[in-house]
Motif scaffolding. Structure first.
Motif, PDB file in Angstrom:
ATOM      1  N   VAL A  19       2.046  12.948   6.770  1.00 35.53           N
ATOM      2  CA  VAL A  19       1.721  11.859   5.671  1.00 35.53           C
ATOM      3  C   VAL A  19       1.209  10.794   6.175  1.00 35.53           C
ATOM      4  O   VAL A  19       0.120  10.250   5.824  1.00 35.53           O
ATOM      5  N   LEU A  20       1.978  10.168   7.367  1.00 40.34           N
ATOM      6  CA  LEU A  20       1.530   9.028   7.875  1.00 40.34           C
ATOM      7  C   LEU A  20       0.197   9.069   8.624  1.00 40.34           C
ATOM      8  O   LEU A  20      -0.827   8.143   8.491  1.00 40.34           O
ATOM      9  N   VAL A  21      -0.098  10.289   9.093  1.00 41.80           N
ATOM     10  CA  VAL A  21      -1.670  10.355   9.666  1.00 41.80           C
ATOM     11  C   VAL A  21      -2.719  10.665   8.785  1.00 41.80           C
ATOM     12  O   VAL A  21      -3.585  10.032   8.690  1.00 41.80           O
ATOM     13  N   THR A  22      -2.382  11.197   7.716  1.00 42.89           N
ATOM     14  CA  THR A  22      -3.201  11.453   6.395  1.00 42.89           C
ATOM     15  C   THR A  22      -3.449  10.097   5.891  1.00 42.89           C
ATOM     16  O   THR A  22      -4.659   9.763   5.584  1.00 42.89           O
ATOM     17  N   ALA A  23      -2.574   8.999   5.671  1.00 42.96           N
ATOM     18  CA  ALA A  23      -2.673   7.904   5.125  1.00 42.96           C
ATOM     19  C   ALA A  23      -3.562   7.116   6.150  1.00 42.96           C
ATOM     20  O   ALA A  23      -4.284   6.157   5.770  1.00 42.96           O
ATOM     21  N   LEU A  24      -3.147   6.854   7.341  1.00 44.72           N
ATOM     22  CA  LEU A  24      -3.858   6.268   8.252  1.00 44.72           C
ATOM     23  C   LEU A  24      -5.390   6.453   8.401  1.00 44.72           C
ATOM     24  O   LEU A  24      -6.376   5.594   8.236  1.00 44.72           O
ATOM     25  N   VAL A  25      -5.655   7.809   8.564  1.00 44.31           N
ATOM     26  CA  VAL A  25      -6.981   8.338   8.641  1.00 44.31           C
ATOM     27  C   VAL A  25      -7.785   8.072   7.201  1.00 44.31           C
ATOM     28  O   VAL A  25      -8.890   7.453   7.407  1.00 44.31           O
ATOM     29  N   SER A  58      -7.012   5.471   4.796  1.00 38.53           N
ATOM     30  CA  SER A  58      -7.207   4.110   4.469  1.00 38.53           C
ATOM     31  C   SER A  58      -8.261   3.529   5.295  1.00 38.53           C
ATOM     32  O   SER A  58      -8.934   2.615   4.995  1.00 38.53           O
ATOM     33  N   ILE A  59      -7.983   3.738   6.746  1.00 39.13           N
ATOM     34  CA  ILE A  59      -8.942   2.811   7.670  1.00 39.13           C
ATOM     35  C   ILE A  59     -10.447   3.331   7.499  1.00 39.13           C
ATOM     36  O   ILE A  59     -11.268   2.524   7.278  1.00 39.13           O
ATOM     37  N   SER A  60     -10.657   4.920   7.333  1.00 42.69           N
ATOM     38  CA  SER A  60     -12.017   5.196   7.197  1.00 42.69           C
ATOM     39  C   SER A  60     -12.520   4.656   5.895  1.00 42.69           C
ATOM     40  O   SER A  60     -13.681   4.337   5.588  1.00 42.69           O
ATOM     41  N   GLY A  61     -11.658   4.729   4.851  1.00 44.67           N
ATOM     42  CA  GLY A  61     -12.183   4.150   3.507  1.00 44.67           C
ATOM     43  C   GLY A  61     -12.379   2.648   3.532  1.00 44.67           C
ATOM     44  O   GLY A  61     -13.577   2.286   3.000  1.00 44.67           O
ATOM     45  N   PHE A  86     -17.060  11.562   5.440  1.00 41.99           N
ATOM     46  CA  PHE A  86     -16.585  12.828   5.950  1.00 41.99           C
ATOM     47  C   PHE A  86     -15.105  12.833   6.537  1.00 41.99           C
ATOM     48  O   PHE A  86     -14.407  13.522   6.268  1.00 41.99           O
ATOM     49  N   VAL A  87     -15.006  11.763   7.339  1.00 43.63           N
ATOM     50  CA  VAL A  87     -13.568  11.355   7.821  1.00 43.63           C
ATOM     51  C   VAL A  87     -12.609  10.884   6.541  1.00 43.63           C
ATOM     52  O   VAL A  87     -11.279  11.560   6.627  1.00 43.63           O
ATOM     53  N   LEU A 143     -15.510  -2.057  -4.138  1.00 41.90           N
ATOM     54  CA  LEU A 143     -14.881  -1.060  -4.975  1.00 41.90           C
ATOM     55  C   LEU A 143     -14.370   0.065  -3.708  1.00 41.90           C
ATOM     56  O   LEU A 143     -13.200   0.221  -3.742  1.00 41.90           O
ATOM     57  N   LEU A 144     -14.986   0.263  -2.810  1.00 40.50           N
ATOM     58  CA  LEU A 144     -14.599   1.241  -1.741  1.00 40.50           C
ATOM     59  C   LEU A 144     -13.420   0.537  -0.945  1.00 40.50           C
ATOM     60  O   LEU A 144     -12.464   1.291  -0.528  1.00 40.50           O
ATOM     61  N   ALA A 145     -13.552  -0.718  -0.642  1.00 44.60           N
ATOM     62  CA  ALA A 145     -12.316  -1.334   0.088  1.00 44.60           C
ATOM     63  C   ALA A 145     -11.093  -1.456  -0.810  1.00 44.60           C
ATOM     64  O   ALA A 145      -9.940  -1.090  -0.274  1.00 44.60           O
ATOM     65  N   LEU A 146     -11.081  -1.870  -2.019  1.00 44.62           N
ATOM     66  CA  LEU A 146     -10.139  -1.776  -2.975  1.00 44.62           C
ATOM     67  C   LEU A 146      -9.292  -0.572  -3.180  1.00 44.62           C
ATOM     68  O   LEU A 146      -8.130  -0.299  -3.498  1.00 44.62           O
ATOM     69  N   THR A 147     -10.026   0.797  -3.214  1.00 43.15           N
ATOM     70  CA  THR A 147      -9.572   1.722  -3.832  1.00 43.15           C
ATOM     71  C   THR A 147      -8.654   2.345  -2.494  1.00 43.15           C
ATOM     72  O   THR A 147      -7.939   3.408  -2.547  1.00 43.15           O
ATOM     73  N   SER A 148      -8.663   1.818  -1.403  1.00 44.45           N
ATOM     74  CA  SER A 148      -7.908   2.275  -0.041  1.00 44.45           C
ATOM     75  C   SER A 148      -6.637   1.599  -0.169  1.00 44.45           C
ATOM     76  O   SER A 148      -5.633   1.900   0.760  1.00 44.45           O
ATOM     77  N   SER A 149      -6.566   0.592  -0.943  1.00 50.55           N
ATOM     78  CA  SER A 149      -4.982  -0.247  -1.067  1.00 50.55           C
ATOM     79  C   SER A 149      -4.058   0.542  -1.203  1.00 50.55           C
ATOM     80  O   SER A 149      -2.888   0.236  -0.499  1.00 50.55           O
ATOM     81  N   PRO A 150      -3.906   1.588  -2.121  1.00 48.34           N
ATOM     82  CA  PRO A 150      -2.676   2.385  -2.399  1.00 48.34           C
ATOM     83  C   PRO A 150      -2.294   2.955  -1.196  1.00 48.34           C
ATOM     84  O   PRO A 150      -0.799   3.351  -1.103  1.00 48.34           O
ATOM     85  N   TYR A 151      -3.088   3.319  -0.268  1.00 47.02           N
ATOM     86  CA  TYR A 151      -2.624   4.049   1.045  1.00 47.02           C
ATOM     87  C   TYR A 151      -1.918   3.094   2.036  1.00 47.02           C
ATOM     88  O   TYR A 151      -0.850   3.406   2.621  1.00 47.02           O
TER      89      TYR A 151
END
Length: 485
Positions: free
Chosen positions: A96-102, A104-107, A124-125, A183-191
């Motif tokens: 889960v941590l790796v999923t969230a990191l990948v 959120s950062i790429s988002g 893609f990432v 919009l792209l930046a804000l949608t990553s905030s929950p992660y």
């Protein structure tokens, strides 16, 4: 062989979770992991709003605009397999941590893309991270007591629906003022919220037991019992199912998951052979092969139908334009009807969640899943002929509710089919097959609808759903009320 006295002093993880019940710990887990599901939905749906602005700013073609969505699905195909294998090998928490990191950062980096090629690569990432997000639901499921596992997993699925609504509202508020990058930046905030509070969530005791770490699993179960103000059963934790025939892993599965020369495949002795290889081989044991193949068919059909229904909805909303491009209508950046369309169809998922919650623990997984699949098929069938817009949207609303209910049951049933040692691998590969359906659905449905073949588009979706309904009747295992292997 253990004596009867010794057997009486042992308990399994299912015994422990049943005794401590669903309490404060599981509620905290539901909110935190549900936040990740909200982020998953937002990342999946946001390109419906971002695509037109990207096309206008960089002058890309319509095909290149559509590729921004397709490349995310391509990433999920890879991420589903890698995430499943990795979380079975290294643990649910790390997965889960790796999923969230990948993701959120790429988002966030997507918001700073200088050109189309960079944005395409980063999306893609993002897809790689989204593909592994099934670990969230599996991790939650492994902490829920068997008695009401289905109902609480339906509650977990509501977070996806919340995410689809939030992204539509956020796009409505942000896009006209701040633009697509915000919009792209804000949608990553929950992660990022999930990452910050991830220290509160322990590793799955089921996973620890499957790796021979009984003491660590016991400590976590004691922590859960303390938070829920309950006590664990008397005795000591055992990874076995106490010999109950309906809960034991079939001998063919056990043979694969054990190494004859080393015993149980724990972290200490697994270095000689890949755990991922054993997990993948277990899917093709005598006891799991049929379930695996049937699950692939059902997943492919449901993913195809889900996105096919969305595309049909947008086509009927554009009915006055004849056979104009569905994609063009769906991506109108300044049309408030776009946001309303997404909101209305997203709200259809809540009745589906409720229906699944009412059925899955009462009538069983197979009947619930097969019934809702065939019901969705029945709601879509009249759309093969031209209907009034009101009736057509009503039928699509009902079909969307049913297909969402199918996903809820699949979130419960898919992990229950497999033993802990290969659970995420099995679910991940099945999701990978499903994501292929996500990729194929726009290619088939849009092509048919744009060429005025709505009847044929409905027929393809209904055919796949019918085959999936038949597959549900062939599943060899009903898991209602069963202990997880």
């Amino acid at each position: 062989m253990a004596s009867q006295g010794e057997a009486a002093t042992q308990y399994t993880t299912d015994d422990a979770l049943t005794r401590v019940g669903f309490g404060r710990f599981q509620a905290l887990l539901l909110v935190l992991l549900g936040t990740g599901s909200v982020a998953e939905a937002m990342e999946t749906m946001l390109l419906s709003f971002v695509g037109p602005s990207v096309k206008a700013e960089w002058g890309v073609s319509a095909a290149e605009e559509g590729l921004l969505t397709s490349v995310v699905f391509a990433g999920t195909v890879v991420g589903s397999c890698v995430g499943g294998l990795g979380s079975d090998r290294y643990g649910r928490r790390l997965g889960v941590l790796v999923t969230a990191l990948v993701t959120s950062i790429s988002g966030v980096l997507c918001a700073f893309s200088p050109n189309y090629a960079t944005l395409l690569a980063l999306r893609f990432v993002v897809g790689l991270g989204l593909g592994a997000s099934h670990v969230l639901s599996v991790w939650f499921l492994e902490f829920v007591p068997a008695e009401n596992r289905g109902s609480w997993m339906a509650g977990f699925s509501c977070f996806w629906s919340i995410g689809t609504i939030l992204v539509a509202l956020l796009a409505w508020a942000v896009m006209p003022i701040l633009g697509w990058r915000w919009l792209l930046a804000l949608t990553s905030s929950p992660y990022f919220i999930l990452l910050i509070f991830s220290c509160l969530i322990p590793e799955s005791p089921r996973y620890l037991c499957s790796r021979g770490k009984i003491n660590e699993a016991t400590l976590i179960l004691e922590r859960i019992a303390g938070m829920n103000n309950r006590a664990l059963p008397p005795g000591v934790l055992t990874p076995n199912s106490k010999g109950r025939a309906d809960n034991n892993i079939d001998a063919s599965v056990t043979t694969i998951l054990l190494m004859p020369e080393d015993g149980l495949a724990t972290d200490e002795n697994i270095s000689s052979k890949s755990h991922s290889t054993y997990a993948f081989q277990a899917l093709w044991s005598h006891d799991l092969t049929l379930s695996t193949l049937l699950l692939w068919l059902v997943k492919f059909s449901c993913f195809f139908a889900y996105y096919g229904i969305i595309l049909l909805t947008s086509k009927l909303s554009n009915g006055k334009r004849g056979c104009a491009s569905v994609g063009t209508h769906l991506m109108q950046p300044k049309d408030s009807g776009l946001y309303m369309n997404v909101l209305v169809t997203s709200f259809a998922e809540f009745p589906g969640n409720l229906l699944a919650a009412l059925l899955v623990d009462r009538v069983g997984r197979r009947i619930s899943l097969g019934g809702m699949i065939l019901l969705c098929c029945a709601f879509l069938a009249p759309l093969a002929v031209h209907l009034g817009e009101g009736l057509a949207i009503t039928l699509l609303f009902c079909a969307r509710a049913c297909i969402e209910g199918c996903f809820v049951v699949l979130i419960v049933y898919s992990p229950e089919i497999y033993p802990t040692s290969c659970r995420n691998t099995g679910v991940g590969i099945a999701n990978c097959i499903g994501q292929v359906g996500s990729i194929v659905a726009p290619l088939v449905t849009v092509t048919l609808v744009e060429n005025c073949h709505q009847k044929e588009a409905v027929f393809v979706i209904d055919l796949l759903l019918f085959l999936a309904g038949v597959a549900c009747a062939l599943f060899p295992l009903e898991t209602k009320g069963r202990e997880i292997q």
